[in-house]
Design a protein around this motif. Structure first.
Motif, PDB file in Angstrom:
ATOM      1  N   GLU A  70     -39.950  -9.685  34.037  1.00 51.36           N
ATOM      2  CA  GLU A  70     -39.111  -8.540  33.697  1.00 51.36           C
ATOM      3  C   GLU A  70     -37.638  -8.931  33.814  1.00 51.36           C
ATOM      4  OE1 GLU A  70     -39.592  -4.979  36.095  1.00 51.36           O
ATOM      5  OE2 GLU A  70     -38.515  -3.777  34.620  1.00 51.36           O
ATOM      6  N   ASP A  98     -38.747   5.391  37.429  1.00 48.75           N
ATOM      7  CA  ASP A  98     -39.073   4.026  37.005  1.00 48.75           C
ATOM      8  C   ASP A  98     -40.559   3.848  36.738  1.00 48.75           C
ATOM      9  OD1 ASP A  98     -38.233   1.539  36.218  1.00 48.75           O
ATOM     10  OD2 ASP A  98     -38.119   0.699  38.214  1.00 48.75           O
ATOM     11  N   ARG A 105     -47.733   1.946  36.309  1.00 48.07           N
ATOM     12  CA  ARG A 105     -46.832   2.744  37.135  1.00 48.07           C
ATOM     13  C   ARG A 105     -47.062   4.238  36.954  1.00 48.07           C
ATOM     14  NH1 ARG A 105     -41.325  -0.441  35.614  1.00 48.07           N
ATOM     15  NH2 ARG A 105     -42.059   0.226  33.574  1.00 48.07           N
TER      16      ARG A 105
HETATM   17 MG   LIG Z   1     -37.479  -0.341  35.474  1.00 46.62          MG
END
Ligand SMILES: [Mg+2]
Ligand SMILES: Nc1ncnc2c1ncn2[C@@H]1O[C@H](COP(=O)(O)O)[C@@H](O)[C@H]1O
Ligand SMILES: Nc1ncnc2c1ncn2[C@@H]1O[C@H](COP(=O)(O)O)[C@@H](O)[C@H]1O
Ligand SMILES: Nc1ncnc2c1ncn2[C@@H]1O[C@H](COP(=O)(O)O)[C@@H](O)[C@H]1O
Ligand SMILES: Nc1ncnc2c1ncn2[C@@H]1O[C@H](COP(=O)(O)O)[C@@H](O)[C@H]1O
Ligand SMILES: [Mg+2]
Ligand SMILES: [Mg+2]
Ligand SMILES: [Mg+2]
Ligand SMILES: [Mg+2]
Ligand SMILES: [Mg+2]
Ligand SMILES: [Mg+2]
Ligand SMILES: [Mg+2]
Lengths: 218, 218, 218, 218, 218, 218, 218, 218
Positions: free
Chosen positions: G17, A119, A127
């Protein structure tokens, strides 16, 4: 005589043959598993195993390791002690996890140390940027992504290790079952990316194990 | 301000940026070459250079090395002393030679020892089988082929080194400008093959240089 | 009047019409089988028969031969005595077996001697090389392969007999249901290969029977 | 060392290697022609030769036979005495003639008797029906067609000989450079058709020569 | 009567019609330019103008503005005073510059303030990250990229403005003339991206001008 | 004997054969024109004629009518007196004019009254709506459009006459040389649309002439 | 650690999100829903939720809003008070309704006023023309269509607002699951159209919310 | 308000709207059927109706005619008295029957006399040749074929009536769900063929009814 297992492959190539279950009957896979039971010296992987295939393998090799999400079985169940360089496997989204696990486990069963990170897609760059330290320790990175398949380009621009692009069939419509991600990776604007077939976690993990192989083993 | 050369790339990735000439005017490429003249510490490659691009580079960097068949220029002209593992580049047919040379020269200019072998396609298996000794010394093999693109599958079945499939646009009709060979390689029945873009000799050579890099350099 | 069987085809072409079951209802196929029962002088094949089609045929022709893997039925059940040249059918992998069997049985029911060899893909070249003696006795070879579809190119480079490439839908992702193998075979770098439709074992076997036909029969 | 001619191919396969000129420089083709001059025992074909390639061949082999429309050269210029079965080549339209000639000449230079018939497309069925007597004498038929590519289906329904479908790039728009005709032929509703690459007259003629080869020669 | 200019379009839609020169003869374009000379109240753009088209426009409208790289002409030559929000146009590489300029100039001639930034592709992330301040001032961003087309995904993840993906035909092989970049953008993993046709700088600029239009003008 | 003109086609089908010049040499076309000179009773069309083809036709038939934009020649030059229903040909944009003219002239030379209307694309609906009276007099409409190919859907929703969609290769990028327009027309949400090949003005005009044929002529 | 929710996205981009459920297990989606329960300050959408996914979300967030046709869940269930410009969503046919609803609800949950209009395809132009007054009030229009995908071109020609083309997979055969409509929209002959992925109602609604965002919110 | 039936279509176009059931819920189709019950003056067709759709229609209109193979319902159940020219529908094989029936019934319900002939594919030319007398009486022919799609070319070469090519998804592998047959028909070498979408029997029948309409009705 429906199969002729390539038992000399480890001697010839340094890596054992895997059994590709898709398109085989459960009976055929079971018979191969029974034959494999004679060869505990070689780690045998069964890839693309559905529930019936898995049951047939486990009937012949009851202690085989089985990862249902990755559709992978391994026997003997214990992977070899890790040698060679680090294989880092990244998955852009949670939906890419099954394929990424197949790559990660394959690399591990073929003898490499391996880390899996999930992810870290480019929609939130922080990230992947937060994993730079790990990425810079990698001898090779496997980067799984579906949809736009953009993550390998970004990773390759950040590290000196080779990147194996692993397109997944995640997405819909004009994702065309992974073709969009495959094309993205083939056209990566950062050099250092090569690509394997869509959803081919086994192939990506095998190749990574070869690239990160310890010098003496080749 | 039409270009912003990524001069920190060598520091960041260990490999310099190349200038992709296609789609740039000769004047733009010439201006980049003039800027590059300040940095003899970095090896700069100019890829996909047609005659006009090459003339513009040579005007700014008169001693640049130029391989017209591979459409590649390099400056400074002398490649670094070879370090790391051996890169073997195979071309299935004579028509694949320009692309194979681009891969071979790129690997060489990025610092690896490299050997190039031509016309060993699978229509006459004895040809590739006669190169087994060389192939087994390779840290990585780049295998260029057009038409059926079958050679990487065969090579990967013979050696333990990773194979970079380099599809070429050689062929006609249903070769679809290299798509047939690309698909063949993505579906190689022997594990250990990954693929770069059609005719992307630069990308294949760059990746090979990364895979074969000496341990300290990473 | 939903079907008009081409009963003069044997007279006209030397080979009987087959009944393509896909897209027909079981009732339609059963009615055709009942009509066929009048003509034991002609060997009738039912191809692409699913379980319902097979039951309908067997209800009308209880002694029909049935190969479920190949989805093929034949009546009368006994193939003719073999005449003409040898048809060798090769399957690259175990997963290609159903299609290869369809080709093998078709050639046999159309009157040729035929041999079937399985699991001789190019990932382990020694396997096909060990069959060279058989291959050199063939009047024609049918070579079934999915994934990279590379085996026909290799076989054609080894023998003087014509090779019929039979692409299978084995593989995933960028195999595109057999398209990758089909393109490989259309682009075979060794001349002497022609190609039939994906998974068209019937067509390959029929063509092989024509190529290997004894002189007087034409 | 840019080419390694497969001079043992005649011994191994019964048919010589051809030189595929496309993608080679005229200088390379000329050097191969010069090497070929040592081997008048073997018939060498140069396929896909443009004007420069042809000039280079003729400089080295001044008496070579040259068919500019078919882009083919042959040396020695005299084809072998015909043996084996008859190869009939049909062209649907006048625009298919260059490719059909390449097939016809290849079969002839590889030793077969061959007849060429032009402009017998299915838009006027009486044209092909008037050739039935000739077609029934054929050991194999090569059928070249562009646009809808329908002629091989019709011919295969009329004769017992195998039919080689030879799709041409004649047509425009949704002909997609021969893809439409290629697909038509792969899906021929009459069994007995196999297909070679678009515009691959050389491949069709070579295969026809193999199919029609006299028994002793195999 | 070969053209019927949609002169009421500005009244109806708020934006004038442009003349798409491709596929028109120079004479036709010149005649349209002569008609346009009557309407200095409307800004007319001529897009996809090659040298002959440009000469014909300049003959009728000698003071027209002409950007040869963007293949664009505008008359009257002076763009309107900028109103509405800021249009930021990014080009991933130097080779994307002509298309990016077409978008930038179109937005500007339709009345918006616009900034153009070049060579900020994802292979060196620091380049686009250094433009964050500018990007955050944008009412809309046009992001031109070829090859992997990954830049719009990254930009959309960083800003709240809508992003117009503008795929370019830069790249080769499996870039398929911009199709790879187009698919990447259609599958952007960050929401907020929509896409126009390959190389359609005019369309991207027009749409950006509509999105950034000042409230009163709609 | 490179061509076998289908001179009985008028008797058989009511419409003469046309000579498709693309892929024929000028010499071949000239020879056909010379043969045609014997048959002033039949109107012969030469389609897809480039400058060389046209010169060859005009050398043999000096008074032939020639429309260079439509690449069409006709002999005898005077079209027959119009009979049957009205054929209306619409072109969405000026760039579609050459193909639309080919359709218009073909219908006219095959004996129908025909009207041509240009530049009535859906971006300005008022243009096609202003032609409703003419459209409602049509026995059949041919609607040529490139890019989005949307005009036939709109026209079919407005009239009871059948609509022949004629996709053109006008457009770029994801227009794919007319494929986008072709698909649009095949999927027309208004029933009553059928489609011919991309840029096939001849085919559209021929079909229109058949649909609008006077009762006695069939 | 199978998911790393991008909780800073609202701060960074102004929009939260969403959770893309396809390819995730129900257990994974349920765990994300449980984590989301901590953040009632952010509106979270769950898209592409099948029945199992929905049950898992509702177990963790019992009062979540759920639209089964649109496969969408939202929590907290009450959309924010509408601010910014009007988002008008049009669906060409009834079959396009699920995708159009996904767009409509997304725009609404991201804070915009939104209107939905169904069954106004171009086969009956009077239907869309009767909505002109509403369309002219829109700040942005989302236009969903399958089959020929022609409606966005027509709408864009009528209004000054930007149009987001939303191709749907409605249709069969050569609709290719929405590809035909996608290509139509990419080639819209009226400027002002951009396109999102096939059936991507979420993406279209998100983008519309960004375009129609109130000035202060950006 | 999920549907807005185009009840003026008969007045405007002379033919009523049909209800395309695919993608609609059974409840939606049932509601439309209930509304239709008010209008016995118009023949309403329900196309692409699965079992649930059919049940919903029959609940509202119990005497509706239903052809399950063609997935078609009609109400009122009695077709109009036939007027206009003859519509001949040919199906190449038995597997093409459902689609051919859809065309045949549509033409009949829209008011034309119609004949249906099955299993006359080109693999046995004598079959279609035996129907010449019927074909020559046709005002228009609909020719349904899958696989190679060759039958329309042959029929068009034999008659003067226009031919509507109706490609079916019959076939496998490289038939690509009817794409091969579609391309064949678009490239028919005999002029006079146009094409509708794959499996679009409704569209073909509708168009045939328009072409064969009696003069007064238009
Ligand atoms: Mg994700
Ligand atoms: N043949 C090539 N294939 C792919 N990428 C290349 C090639 N040559 C150069 N590049 C890369 O393309 C980028 C240059 O793009 P540009 O900014 O347009 O010069 C750099 O990242 C290069 O490393
Ligand atoms: N037109 C052709 N199509 C396919 N293969 C060909 C053709 N012409 C020559 N070849 C084969 O291509 C190979 C020559 O490749 P090269 O070594 O590059 O000359 C030989 O195996 C030839 O038999
Ligand atoms: N533009 C065209 N498109 C399709 N077919 C054509 C065209 N022009 C001529 N034809 C047909 O093509 C055939 C001519 O092929 P050929 O025998 O090569 O001259 C004839 O049947 C013509 O009716
Ligand atoms: N099988 C079919 N193929 C194409 N169009 C159809 C079909 N059946 C109905 N239609 C048309 O599709 C439209 C119905 O769309 P909808 O509003 O979703 O019911 C009408 O214009 C019908 O005439
Ligand atoms: Mg060679
Ligand atoms: Mg095996
Ligand atoms: Mg002809
Ligand atoms: Mg750059
Ligand atoms: Mg216009
Ligand atoms: Mg409707
Ligand atoms: Mg039949």
């Amino acid at each position: 005589a429906f199969a002729e297992l390539d038992l000399e492959r480890t001697a010839r190539r340094g890596f054992p043959e895997a059994v590709y279950c898709a398109g085989k009957t459960a009976a055929q896979v079971g018979a191969i598993a029974a034959a494999v039971a004679e060869r505990p010296d070689v780690t045998t992987l069964f890839s693309r195993a559905d529930d019936d295939h898995a049951a047939a393998v486990l009937a012949a090799l009851p202690d085989a390791a089985h990862d249902p999400a990755a559709r992978l079985l391994a026997w003997p169940p214990q992977p070899p002690a890790p040698t060679g360089g680090l294989v880092v496997v990244l998955a852009a989204g949670t939906s890419d996890l099954p394929v990424a696990r197949e790559a990660h486990l394959t690399a591990r069963y073929l003898g490499r140390p391996s880390e899996l990170v999930v992810d870290v897609g480019v929609a939130g760059l922080h990230r992947v940027l937060s994993k730079l330290e790990l990425l810079r320790r990698a001898r090779v990175a496997v980067v799984a992504a579906g949809m736009d398949g953009a993550l390998p380009s970004v990773v390759a621009g950040l590290v000196s290790a080779p990147v194996i692009g692993l397109p997944t069939s995640v997405g819909y419509g004009a994702a065309f079952g992974g073709v969009a991600a495959l094309l993205t990776m083939l056209n990566a604007c950062a050099p250092g990316v090569s690509v394997v077939n869509i959803d081919n976690g086994y192939g990506a993990g095998h190749l990574a194990a070869q690239i990160a192989a310890p010098e003496p083993s080749r």
